[in-house]
Design an enzyme around this catalytic site. Structure first.
Site, PDB file in Angstrom:
ATOM      1  N   ASP A 272     -57.553  90.892 -90.766  1.00 52.99           N
ATOM      2  CA  ASP A 272     -56.341  91.162 -91.577  1.00 52.99           C
ATOM      3  C   ASP A 272     -56.596  91.462 -93.058  1.00 52.99           C
ATOM      4  OD1 ASP A 272     -55.332  90.486 -89.127  1.00 52.99           O
ATOM      5  OD2 ASP A 272     -54.091  88.833 -89.822  1.00 52.99           O
TER       6      ASP A 272
ATOM      7  N   GLU B  59     -52.505  92.270 -88.722  1.00 54.12           N
ATOM      8  CA  GLU B  59     -51.272  91.603 -88.281  1.00 54.12           C
ATOM      9  C   GLU B  59     -50.116  92.550 -88.580  1.00 54.12           C
ATOM     10  OE1 GLU B  59     -50.429  87.731 -89.956  1.00 54.12           O
ATOM     11  OE2 GLU B  59     -48.382  87.752 -89.173  1.00 54.12           O
TER      12      GLU B  59
ATOM     13  N   LYS C 292     -52.213  93.140 -84.047  1.00 55.32           N
ATOM     14  CA  LYS C 292     -51.827  91.890 -83.388  1.00 55.32           C
ATOM     15  C   LYS C 292     -50.487  91.400 -83.946  1.00 55.32           C
ATOM     16  CE  LYS C 292     -54.658  88.964 -86.467  1.00 55.32           C
ATOM     17  NZ  LYS C 292     -53.594  88.230 -87.141  1.00 55.32           N
TER      18      LYS C 292
ATOM     19  N   LYS D 103     -50.690  85.333 -85.247  1.00 53.51           N
ATOM     20  CA  LYS D 103     -51.736  84.918 -86.172  1.00 53.51           C
ATOM     21  C   LYS D 103     -53.110  85.019 -85.497  1.00 53.51           C
ATOM     22  CE  LYS D 103     -48.507  83.966 -89.107  1.00 53.51           C
ATOM     23  NZ  LYS D 103     -48.103  85.088 -89.982  1.00 53.51           N
TER      24      LYS D 103
ATOM     25  N   VAL E 286     -58.716  87.245 -94.136  1.00 54.84           N
ATOM     26  CA  VAL E 286     -57.660  86.491 -94.809  1.00 54.84           C
ATOM     27  C   VAL E 286     -56.519  86.250 -93.820  1.00 54.84           C
ATOM     28  CG1 VAL E 286     -58.264  87.444 -97.059  1.00 54.84           C
ATOM     29  CG2 VAL E 286     -56.557  88.633 -95.681  1.00 54.84           C
ATOM     30  N   THR E 287     -55.825  85.122 -94.021  1.00 52.24           N
ATOM     31  CA  THR E 287     -56.206  84.024 -94.892  1.00 52.24           C
ATOM     32  C   THR E 287     -56.954  82.978 -94.079  1.00 52.24           C
ATOM     33  OG1 THR E 287     -54.111  82.847 -94.552  1.00 52.24           O
ATOM     34  CG2 THR E 287     -54.219  84.378 -96.412  1.00 52.24           C
TER      35      THR E 287
ATOM     36  N   CYS F 161     -54.678  83.158 -90.213  1.00 56.62           N
ATOM     37  CA  CYS F 161     -55.138  84.031 -89.120  1.00 56.62           C
ATOM     38  C   CYS F 161     -56.628  83.877 -88.804  1.00 56.62           C
ATOM     39  CB  CYS F 161     -54.786  85.472 -89.440  1.00 56.62           C
ATOM     40  SG  CYS F 161     -52.995  85.741 -89.379  1.00 56.62           S
TER      41      CYS F 161
ATOM     42  N   GLN G 290     -67.263  67.112 -87.123  1.00 57.12           N
ATOM     43  CA  GLN G 290     -67.477  66.597 -85.764  1.00 57.12           C
ATOM     44  C   GLN G 290     -68.497  67.447 -84.997  1.00 57.12           C
ATOM     45  OE1 GLN G 290     -63.677  65.022 -83.904  1.00 57.12           O
ATOM     46  NE2 GLN G 290     -62.807  66.487 -85.365  1.00 57.12           N
TER      47      GLN G 290
HETATM   48  C1  C5J Z   1     -52.774  85.972 -92.129  1.00 58.51           C
HETATM   49  C2  C5J Z   1     -50.640  85.148 -92.866  1.00 58.51           C
HETATM   50  N1  C5J Z   1     -53.381  87.123 -91.874  1.00 58.51           N
HETATM   51  N2  C5J Z   1     -51.180  84.363 -93.802  1.00 58.51           N
HETATM   52  N3  C5J Z   1     -51.411  85.980 -92.127  1.00 58.51           N
HETATM   53  O1  C5J Z   1     -53.394  84.974 -92.389  1.00 58.51           O
HETATM   54  O2  C5J Z   1     -49.443  85.139 -92.676  1.00 58.51           O
END
Ligand code: C5J
Length: 222
Positions: free
Chosen positions: A24, A72, A129, A132, A157-158, A162, A202
């Protein structure tokens, strides 16, 4: 097998089964006037990830290894946009509304496209897509299987939205996932740090983490 030095321990990979997933890096998240800014975020915070992501992308291209980019975004008729997603919060513009870079997060609009600095090259995969995670309602799984990939390196990002969602989905499907820590950013630096901790805690419960120079060094050695 080859090795990249990583947290919480070395990341072992098959040079014939490793791919890069660029999540993204879209104008709508990275540039003023897009979805990220409509939600009240300082989009300039994401730009630190661009130079490391360029180096990582270049290393994969030089090595001839597969690259998959995600975006996205939604269909122009909004048929893949749940009302709960469209109506949530109090953004200045909602998904599908007209903004300065075209309709917000709509496939084919300038804002939904990938920033010029990291634009996909011919032969690289681009997945649109609606969620997320990159596996939901996409051809991502089939592409990974078709390429025979087993280990995935993530940038994008972010970090905690996502990127982390897709890493968790990939981890559940049996992929070894390594996050490039300086090729990912969040609007919330504390969330980025926490996401990296959550991924690697973990014994690498979701995956591994390493910076781009270390990853590129490991690719060169492999
Ligand atoms: C992504 C968002 N790409 N933060 N989307 O992380 O809404």
């Amino acid at each position: 097998m080859a090795v990249i030095s990583a947290q919480p321990f070395d990341f072992t990979y098959d040079p014939k089964a490793i791919g890069l997933v660029m999540i993204d890096f879209q104008r709508d998240f990275m540039e003023p006037g897009g979805f990220g800014e409509t939600l009240g975020n300082d989009v300039s915070l994401l730009r630190a990830a661009i130079p490391p992501a360029q180096r990582l992308l270049q290393a994969f291209r030089v090595a001839g290894l597969p690259v998959i980019h995600t975006r996205e975004c939604h269909k122009p008729d909004l048929s893949d946009l749940p009302e709960a997603k469209r109506s949530r919060g109090n953004p200045s513009l909602r998904i599908g509304d007209d903004g300065p870079m075209g309709r917000i997060l709509i496939s084919g609009q300038p804002g939904a496209d990938i920033i010029p600095e990291l634009y996909p090259a011919d032969g690289e995969y681009v997945i649109d897509k609606p969620g997320k995670g990159a596996f939901y309602a996409t051809e991502f799984s089939e592409i990974l299987q078709g390429l025979g990939l087993k280990q995935l390196i993530f940038a994008g990002v972010t970090t905690e939205v996502c990127v982390q969602t897709t890493m968790r989905e990939a981890n559940d499907r049996g992929y070894d996932c390594l996050l490039a820590t300086d090729a990912t950013e969040s609007y919330f630096p504390a969330f980025k740090a926490s996401a990296i901790q959550m991924i690697t805690a973990q014994g690498g419960i979701v995956g591994w983490a390493a910076d781009v120079d270390t990853i590129v060094g490991g690719l060169d050695a492999g």
